[in-house]
Design a protein around this motif. Structure first.
Motif, PDB file in Angstrom:
ATOM      1  N   PHE A 126      28.511   4.080  19.157  1.00 51.45           N
ATOM      2  CA  PHE A 126      27.968   5.322  18.617  1.00 51.45           C
ATOM      3  C   PHE A 126      28.024   6.420  19.680  1.00 51.45           C
ATOM      4  O   PHE A 126      27.527   6.222  20.800  1.00 51.45           O
ATOM      5  CB  PHE A 126      26.528   5.138  18.139  1.00 51.45           C
ATOM      6  CG  PHE A 126      26.425   4.279  16.898  1.00 51.45           C
ATOM      7  CD1 PHE A 126      27.351   4.394  15.881  1.00 51.45           C
ATOM      8  CD2 PHE A 126      25.408   3.357  16.774  1.00 51.45           C
ATOM      9  CE1 PHE A 126      27.255   3.601  14.748  1.00 51.45           C
ATOM     10  CE2 PHE A 126      25.295   2.561  15.646  1.00 51.45           C
ATOM     11  CZ  PHE A 126      26.232   2.689  14.633  1.00 51.45           C
ATOM     12  N   PRO A 127      28.632   7.572  19.382  1.00 46.87           N
ATOM     13  CA  PRO A 127      28.733   8.642  20.380  1.00 46.87           C
ATOM     14  C   PRO A 127      27.367   9.074  20.895  1.00 46.87           C
ATOM     15  O   PRO A 127      26.404   9.184  20.133  1.00 46.87           O
ATOM     16  CB  PRO A 127      29.422   9.776  19.610  1.00 46.87           C
ATOM     17  CG  PRO A 127      30.171   9.090  18.513  1.00 46.87           C
ATOM     18  CD  PRO A 127      29.307   7.919  18.116  1.00 46.87           C
ATOM     19  N   PRO A 129      24.553  11.710  22.469  1.00 52.39           N
ATOM     20  CA  PRO A 129      24.254  13.087  22.027  1.00 52.39           C
ATOM     21  C   PRO A 129      25.167  14.141  22.649  1.00 52.39           C
ATOM     22  O   PRO A 129      25.586  15.082  21.964  1.00 52.39           O
ATOM     23  CB  PRO A 129      22.797  13.272  22.469  1.00 52.39           C
ATOM     24  CG  PRO A 129      22.226  11.891  22.459  1.00 52.39           C
ATOM     25  CD  PRO A 129      23.340  10.991  22.900  1.00 52.39           C
ATOM     26  N   GLU A 131      28.174  13.839  23.381  1.00 56.46           N
ATOM     27  CA  GLU A 131      29.548  13.702  22.878  1.00 56.46           C
ATOM     28  C   GLU A 131      29.708  14.231  21.462  1.00 56.46           C
ATOM     29  O   GLU A 131      30.829  14.340  20.970  1.00 56.46           O
ATOM     30  CB  GLU A 131      29.978  12.229  22.912  1.00 56.46           C
ATOM     31  CG  GLU A 131      30.073  11.637  24.304  1.00 56.46           C
ATOM     32  CD  GLU A 131      30.437  10.170  24.258  1.00 56.46           C
ATOM     33  OE1 GLU A 131      31.336   9.753  25.019  1.00 56.46           O
ATOM     34  OE2 GLU A 131      29.822   9.415  23.470  1.00 56.46           O
ATOM     35  N   ARG A 132      28.598  14.556  20.817  1.00 52.63           N
ATOM     36  CA  ARG A 132      28.636  14.961  19.417  1.00 52.63           C
ATOM     37  C   ARG A 132      28.870  16.457  19.288  1.00 52.63           C
ATOM     38  O   ARG A 132      28.017  17.219  18.823  1.00 52.63           O
ATOM     39  CB  ARG A 132      27.332  14.567  18.718  1.00 52.63           C
ATOM     40  CG  ARG A 132      27.059  13.072  18.755  1.00 52.63           C
ATOM     41  CD  ARG A 132      25.653  12.759  18.295  1.00 52.63           C
ATOM     42  NE  ARG A 132      25.285  11.364  18.593  1.00 52.63           N
ATOM     43  CZ  ARG A 132      24.049  10.890  18.479  1.00 52.63           C
ATOM     44  NH1 ARG A 132      23.059  11.689  18.071  1.00 52.63           N
ATOM     45  NH2 ARG A 132      23.798   9.618  18.780  1.00 52.63           N
ATOM     46  N   SER A 133      30.035  16.896  19.713  1.00 52.78           N
ATOM     47  CA  SER A 133      30.400  18.302  19.604  1.00 52.78           C
ATOM     48  C   SER A 133      31.897  18.412  19.407  1.00 52.78           C
ATOM     49  O   SER A 133      32.674  17.541  19.819  1.00 52.78           O
ATOM     50  CB  SER A 133      29.978  19.063  20.874  1.00 52.78           C
ATOM     51  OG  SER A 133      30.751  18.659  21.996  1.00 52.78           O
ATOM     52  N   TRP A 134      32.314  19.498  18.748  1.00 55.81           N
ATOM     53  CA  TRP A 134      33.740  19.716  18.523  1.00 55.81           C
ATOM     54  C   TRP A 134      34.475  19.925  19.837  1.00 55.81           C
ATOM     55  O   TRP A 134      35.652  19.566  19.969  1.00 55.81           O
ATOM     56  CB  TRP A 134      33.940  20.923  17.611  1.00 55.81           C
ATOM     57  CG  TRP A 134      33.551  20.665  16.193  1.00 55.81           C
ATOM     58  CD1 TRP A 134      32.485  21.182  15.524  1.00 55.81           C
ATOM     59  CD2 TRP A 134      34.219  19.805  15.248  1.00 55.81           C
ATOM     60  NE1 TRP A 134      32.432  20.708  14.229  1.00 55.81           N
ATOM     61  CE2 TRP A 134      33.494  19.861  14.036  1.00 55.81           C
ATOM     62  CE3 TRP A 134      35.357  18.992  15.325  1.00 55.81           C
ATOM     63  CZ2 TRP A 134      33.877  19.141  12.913  1.00 55.81           C
ATOM     64  CZ3 TRP A 134      35.734  18.278  14.194  1.00 55.81           C
ATOM     65  CH2 TRP A 134      35.002  18.361  13.008  1.00 55.81           C
ATOM     66  N   LEU A 137      35.205  16.496  21.340  1.00 54.04           N
ATOM     67  CA  LEU A 137      36.228  15.831  20.545  1.00 54.04           C
ATOM     68  C   LEU A 137      37.597  16.466  20.787  1.00 54.04           C
ATOM     69  O   LEU A 137      38.601  15.755  20.932  1.00 54.04           O
ATOM     70  CB  LEU A 137      35.867  15.906  19.067  1.00 54.04           C
ATOM     71  CG  LEU A 137      36.837  15.224  18.097  1.00 54.04           C
ATOM     72  CD1 LEU A 137      36.954  13.743  18.415  1.00 54.04           C
ATOM     73  CD2 LEU A 137      36.373  15.430  16.658  1.00 54.04           C
ATOM     74  N   VAL A 160      35.097   9.380  23.279  1.00 52.54           N
ATOM     75  CA  VAL A 160      34.570   9.688  21.956  1.00 52.54           C
ATOM     76  C   VAL A 160      35.612   9.464  20.864  1.00 52.54           C
ATOM     77  O   VAL A 160      35.270   9.033  19.745  1.00 52.54           O
ATOM     78  CB  VAL A 160      34.052  11.148  21.916  1.00 52.54           C
ATOM     79  CG1 VAL A 160      35.184  12.152  22.127  1.00 52.54           C
ATOM     80  CG2 VAL A 160      33.326  11.428  20.602  1.00 52.54           C
ATOM     81  N   LEU A 164      35.060   6.924  17.621  1.00 55.46           N
ATOM     82  CA  LEU A 164      35.188   7.334  16.224  1.00 55.46           C
ATOM     83  C   LEU A 164      36.238   6.504  15.498  1.00 55.46           C
ATOM     84  O   LEU A 164      36.069   6.162  14.326  1.00 55.46           O
ATOM     85  CB  LEU A 164      35.539   8.821  16.155  1.00 55.46           C
ATOM     86  CG  LEU A 164      34.449   9.786  16.636  1.00 55.46           C
ATOM     87  CD1 LEU A 164      34.944  11.223  16.570  1.00 55.46           C
ATOM     88  CD2 LEU A 164      33.179   9.622  15.788  1.00 55.46           C
TER      89      LEU A 164
END
Length: 251
Positions: A126-127, A129, A131-134, A137, A160, A164
């Motif tokens: 699970f990425p 926090p 890493e959770r951005s465009w 990615l 990341v 995914l």
């Protein structure tokens, strides 16, 4: 620590870790799943050769206009493909092995899934926090498109894009492959008719199953290409023994 400043750029530097790169169960399910997936792809191609035409809906046969067809000869002369010859029929053994390999993959996948619920998914897939951005990615995607070799630190973690991709295989492709595959079984459909109805019909299930298989093949090819690019020997050792070599070339 002072000695590290004297190591010239490009030299071989030691890399050590207290824990294995891959847990034993991950390695076991990885290789068993790889063998089963290879058997499924080979036998799946043999099954397609028997009728390389795909339809949408409940029914489809040689008298039905196909949604599309693969431009190869069939192994059955009754299937119109435009070719004047047929390929050797391997449909019998391929269906038997396809069925056996499918259950082998389901068993390995279920074992991995249950084990992953106890921390592996949360800690490794699970990425995080940050890493959770465009932006993150896009940076990871750009790195892959430029075929940049991973650093030593990246040898001990997933980026990341990897996370995914693995999550998509585990939570999207695998369930869809199992569902569409079971929808092709008359025995299962007779017990659970909704399984094929929700997919739009048995021929729709076959078409979906075909595209899911292509997605698995694409994932496999990219996965192997990335392993070769990142360092085949070290990655293979990590997936076999659980550890990377004590020394890796810093690039």
């Amino acid at each position: 620590m002072a000695d590290s400043a004297c190591i010239p750029s490009g030299a071989v530097q030691p890399v050590r870790a207290e824990a294995p790169r891959h847990a034993a169960l991950v390695r076991l399910t990885h290789w068993s799943s790889a063998l089963c997936l290879l058997a499924l792809l080979v036998t799946g191609m043999e099954i397609v050769v028997s009728h390389p035409r795909f339809y949408w809906g409940e029914t489809g046969n040689v008298l039905t206009k196909p949604l599309f067809q693969i431009p190869i000869p069939s192994s059955r002369p009754s299937v119109p493909t435009g070719y004047r010859y047929v390929l050797p029929d391997q449909n019998g053994w391929s269906r038997a092995l396809h069925f056996q390999a499918a259950w082998g993959l389901v068993f390995a996948g279920l074992l991995y899934f249950l084990w992953g619920l106890f921390g592996h998914f949360r800690e490794n897939l699970f990425p995080a926090p940050q890493e959770r951005s465009w932006k993150t990615l896009a940076a990871s995607l750009g790195s892959h498109l430029r075929f940049r070799r991973p650093t030593e630190a990246e040898a001990w973690s997933y980026n990341v894009l990897q996370k995914l991709a693995y999550l998509a295989v585990i939570f999207v492709l695998s369930p869809l492959a199992i569902w569409s595959g079971l929808a092709l079984s008359p025995a299962f459909v007779s017990a659970v008719p909704e399984s094929v109805t929700l997919l739009g019909g048995q021929q729709s299930a076959r078409t979906i199953h075909f595209f899911v298989s292509l997605s698995f093949l694409l994932f496999l090819l990219i996965h192997v290409a990335m392993v070769l690019r990142a360092g085949f020997a070290s990655r293979m050792r990590a997936m076999i023994s659980g550890r990377v070599p004590e020394t890796m070339e810093h690039s």
